[in-house]
Design an enzyme around this catalytic site. Structure first.
Site, short mmCIF file in Angstrom:
data_model
loop_
_atom_site.label_atom_id
_atom_site.label_comp_id
_atom_site.label_asym_id
_atom_site.label_seq_id
_atom_site.Cartn_x
_atom_site.Cartn_y
_atom_site.Cartn_z
CG ASP A 19 7.21 4.60 -11.82
OD1 ASP A 19 7.89 3.56 -11.91
OD2 ASP A 19 5.97 4.59 -11.83
CE LYS A 78 -5.26 -2.80 0.69
NZ LYS A 78 -5.97 -1.52 0.61
CB SER A 117 -0.96 -0.05 1.20
OG SER A 117 -1.93 0.96 1.13
#
Length: 563
Positions: free
Chosen positions: A321, A335, A310
């Site tokens: 990224d 998750k 999460s």
């Protein structure tokens, strides 16, 4: 002509036209919705009118709601009935009062072992009352902890702020002590260093600016706690590079994840929350960096494993990224779904429902699919930075770290400069060792070193899961053998009928054949037992009577196969 009146007529005609077009569709949609309930209403009527007993209508209603939720096959969507609503909200808020101590998970050993304290928390009522790392809690208000599971023990330790709880402690030196602890609200810190010292957490690794900070959960206080720890390191001149450890972190508050990623990013999107349903046409809700950070150039390694979930995945994924950090460890848990808590009208409970997914800046969503898929999910380590860890290795790492994190006991000594070898031998932490070496190479140069690519992280993750399941199966089989031994012992004492085949232990049965006959002696079928299966263990729960081996062939008594 009155222009105002003309405009009103035109507007009225337009509205009527819209209603003529939209109203039938809305009515049809609602009618279809009502038709869905027709069989449910019919079954309800049949049961209420003619079932042999008076039906519990409240139970039927709850069952219908539960069935609808279960049909979604989503582990994060759940129905909370009215009687459990208060406890559910309490657990969700995390607002509780207790003694402030980390408890060792006894598992099935609670039957024979008392509750054990790993460590009291900093500034906690437990620490103030003299609770020490490794203490055994023998009783809670006279109630024995041995034989009672951890959840029941924790529930008895918790209570309203200002109330008292009496505990009997067994210290590690063998002495017993009765003490009374005054409960208080526990505002835990989620920021940890490499080890605890008399002066608090030690964050620096080598004295040359390489720092280590571990985050165990994301709360509304976590970002400020992290910022304060980093500012203190800056003042001491000990922050030239940071290893941010998010392993075993289940997540938490979304805003905390966004705020933590924002500390290290100059610009760009951090995460987008949107529904993947095409009929929603959901553009999403993007969260972006605010350019208010001060650590956008700090060399950074983020550590994750298969229990990082999460909010942990949002931070690691966003920094990866944007090529802002190296990610070290294993593919994350996966998750990436968002749940909303909605009250059901009429005081009929609450529905916690998955409504959206987290999407990383690259467009990749975090949520792990239920079945094997080629579609990427979770967050993968950077090239050359995969460090797989089995369940046994994870357990060894966690146990090895405990003495260094204990509060209020004797503090463990460590060298002033910690390297890969010490991390491997003393902390049993291969991933941290590699992270330290990689960061040292980065600080000695101007850029990150080029690393050889690993195998596909998805393949490595699958192999680790397979290895963990095989280890789990081995432990279960061992427990089954021990249980069977106890059953055999008790049956011998109780004089129970023999179960199983009753063959000699040293008898070598290689691919035996099972033959089954009906009561009239007709052969039903013959089955060969696989070489990997234990025939005696498989039939050990079945009560069997041995038949005469000299009986004539063609009958069940005359069969020469194993039965």
């Amino acid at each position: 002509m009155n222009i105002r009146r003309t405009s009103a007529y035109v507007l009225l005609i337009a509205i009527c036209g819209m209603l003529a077009f939209e109203l039938p569709r809305a009515i049809a949609s609602r009618v279809d919705g009502y038709r869905w309930f027709d069989p449910v209403v019919d079954v309800h009527g049949m049961i209420v009118d003619d079932f042999v007993k008076n039906a519990n209508r409240q139970a039927m209603q709850s069952a219908v709601i539960k069935a609808m939720v279960e049909s979604l096959d989503d582990r994060y969507t759940e129905y909370v009935p009215p009687q459990l609503e208060e406890d559910f909200v309490k657990d969700l808020s995390g607002d509780y009062a207790g003694i402030g101590a980390r408890i060792n998970n006894r598992g099935a050993d609670y039957e024979s072992k008392p509750l054990e304290i790993i460590t009291p928390m900093i500034g906690s009522p437990a620490l103030a009352a003299g609770v020490r790392p490794g203490d055994k809690v023998l009783t809670i208000d006279g109630w024995e902890t041995t034989g009672n599971n951890d959840s029941d023990c924790i529930e008895r330790l918790m209570g309203p702020p200002g109330t008292k709880v009496a505990v009997k402690l067994l210290h590690t030196d063998g002495t017993e002590e009765d003490t009374v602890i005054t409960r208080n609200r526990i505002l835990t810190s989620n920021v940890y260093g490499l080890m605890m010292t008399e002066d608090g957490w030690r964050f620096d690794i080598n004295g040359d600016g390489l720092a280590y900070i571990r985050i165990d959960q994301f709360t509304d206080r976590t970002v400020n706690q992290l910022r304060e720890a980093m500012k203190d390191l800056e003042k001491q001149g000990k922050l030239n590079g940071l290893i941010l450890d998010l392993r075993d972190n289940p997540g938490g508050a979304l805003q905390a994840a966004v705020g933590m990623a924002d500390l290290f990013l100059k610009e760009g999107e951090i995460v987008n929350i949107r529904s993947p349903r095409e009929d929603k046409n959901d553009a999403g809700r993007p969260f972006r960096a605010t350019r208010s950070n001060t650590y956008e150039d700090l060399p950074l390694i983020v550590m994750i494993n298969d229990r990082s979930a999460s909010a942990s995945e949002i931070v690691a994924g966003a920094l990866s990224d944007h090529e802002r950090a190296i990610v070290m460890g294993e593919r994350s848990y996966g998750k990436g779904s968002v749940q909303e808590l909605r009250p059901i009208p009429g005081n009929n409970g609450m529905l916690k429902m998955t409504t959206k997914y987290y999407f990383l800046p690259s467009g990749r969503h975090i949520q792990r699919p239920k079945q094997l898929s080629d579609e990427p999910w979770g967050v993968d380590p950077s090239t050359g930075c995969t460090v797989a860890e089995s369940q046994l290795e994870e357990r060894d790492r966690i146990l090895a770290r405990r003495p260094f994190e204990a509060v209020g006991g004797e503090y463990v000594e460590a060298p002033s400069a910690i390297g890969e070898e010490w991390a491997n031998t003393e902390l049993k932490d291969a991933a941290l060792g590699e992270a330290i070496t990689l960061m040292e190479q980065r600080l000695d140069g101007d850029d990150w070193p080029t690393l050889e690519p690993d195998e596909d992280p998805a393949y490595i993750s699958t192999m680790v899961q397979l290895e963990n399941l095989l280890e789990q199966r081995e432990r279960i089989m061992k427990a089954m053998v021990e249980t069977q031994d106890e059953i055999d012992r008790l049956e011998g004492l109780a004089g129970e009928p023999n179960r199983g085949l009753g063959l000699e232990d040293d008898l070598d049965l290689e691919e035996p054949v099972i033959a089954i006959y009906d009561a009239e002696g007709n052969l039903v079928g013959r089955w060969k037992v696989g070489s990997e299966d234990d025939l005696q263990r498989t039939l050990s729960a079945v009560e069997l009577s041995r038949l005469d081996q000299d009986a004539p062939a063609g009958s069940p008594e005359g069969s020469s196969e194993e039965e």
